[in-house]
Design an enzyme around this catalytic site. Structure first.
Site, short mmCIF file in Angstrom:
data_model
loop_
_atom_site.label_atom_id
_atom_site.label_comp_id
_atom_site.label_asym_id
_atom_site.label_seq_id
_atom_site.Cartn_x
_atom_site.Cartn_y
_atom_site.Cartn_z
N ASP A 13 -73.26 -22.69 43.70
CA ASP A 13 -74.58 -21.97 43.33
C ASP A 13 -75.15 -22.90 42.70
O ASP A 13 -74.99 -23.91 41.99
CB ASP A 13 -74.04 -20.76 42.78
CG ASP A 13 -75.11 -20.10 42.12
OD1 ASP A 13 -76.15 -19.54 42.99
OD2 ASP A 13 -75.19 -19.52 40.83
N ASP A 15 -78.64 -21.40 40.45
CA ASP A 15 -79.04 -21.05 39.14
C ASP A 15 -77.90 -20.36 38.35
O ASP A 15 -77.18 -19.33 38.81
CB ASP A 15 -80.00 -19.66 39.37
CG ASP A 15 -81.51 -20.22 40.03
OD1 ASP A 15 -81.98 -21.20 39.42
OD2 ASP A 15 -81.66 -19.58 41.27
N ASP A 192 -71.40 -18.56 39.13
CA ASP A 192 -71.39 -17.98 37.76
C ASP A 192 -71.49 -16.50 38.02
O ASP A 192 -71.48 -15.76 36.83
CB ASP A 192 -72.46 -18.19 37.01
CG ASP A 192 -73.84 -17.96 37.56
OD1 ASP A 192 -74.29 -17.23 36.84
OD2 ASP A 192 -74.37 -18.27 38.67
#
Length: 252
Positions: A13, A15, A192
């Site tokens: 991922d 961001d 995250d």
């Protein structure tokens, strides 16, 4: 047995995983809200809205701003505003404003998290193909990767406009695995947020959850990734590489 011994590629991922993009995103959101004469949200609040792409970010921002404005007017003894354009149209306008402002502030408002460049470099040197899967609008992705000097590490990049179904749908991850020429179970996905872990599970990919990202204010362990790490370079020993000691700063 090493949980990741069959891994033949790694996807990430963006961001909250590789980059702290909250300062730039929050600035663009607030400038767009201000342009529509709506209350501004601030970075701490915007962080809880990040992760599902720009359209949903705009919906969350507008919902909050309209409610906040109504509350403020009520405390001042003023009637609620009843001449707004429809919310759907306002979201569309807000998105256009956001895209314009984010294009101006994205690079200066985005920073690599610690150990990102050295971890990506070590994985690439090992011969593992690396992919990127983000819900961020595609036009912003390549310039940002180039500005941060990490574009060179990725053989496959999938932005939010490149697939019909964004994470947590498995389609973006399945597409990356296909382009890498490996089975989904051979591709490790690192993220995250619950969207990342849900997408990995749906695609059949093993997953790593990082504790330092955004994730809507939730602890990543609630999403039950296969492994949880505090730092990105904790991934290296699990893939047979020495732990990185290069202490990158957030602002490098």
């Amino acid at each position: 047995m090493n949980k990741f011994e069959d891994i033949r590629g790694v996807a990430f991922d963006l961001d909250g995983t590789l980059v702290d993009s909250a300062p730039g995103l929050a600035a663009a959101v607030d400038m767009a809200l201000y342009a529509l004469e709506l209350p501004v949200a601030g970075e701490e609040r915007v962080i809880t809205w990040i992760g599902n792409g720009a359209d949903i970010l705009m919906e969350r921002a507008l919902t909050w701003a309209r409610q906040e404005r109504a509350t403020l007017r009520k405390t001042m003894g003023k009637p609620p505003v009843d001449d707004d354009i429809p919310a759907e149209e306002q979201v569309r306008i807000l998105r256009k404003l956001f895209d314009r402002y984010y294009g101006e502030v994205a690079e200066e408002g985005t920073f690599l998290f610690p150990h990102v460049a050295d971890t990506l470099g070590a994985l690439q040197a090992k011969g593992l193909p690396l992919g990127l899967v983000t819900n961020k609008p595609t036009p912003f992705v390549a310039p940002l990767l180039e500005a941060l000097d990490i574009a060179k590490y990725f053989s496959v990049v999938i932005g939010g406009d490149d697939v019909q179904n964004k994470k947590p749908h498995p389609d973006p991850l399945l597409l990356v695995a296909e382009r890498m020429g490996i089975a989904p179970q051979q591709m490790l996905f690192v993220g995250d947020s619950r969207n990342d872990i849900q997408a990995a599970k749906a695609a059949g990919c093993p997953s790593v959850g990082l504790t330092y990202g955004y994730n809507y204010g939730e602890a990543i362990d609630l999403s039950q990734p296969d492994v949880i790490y505090q730092s990105l370079n904790d991934l290296l020993p699990a893939l047979g590489l020495p732990h990185s000691e290069n202490q990158e700063s957030k602002n490098d």
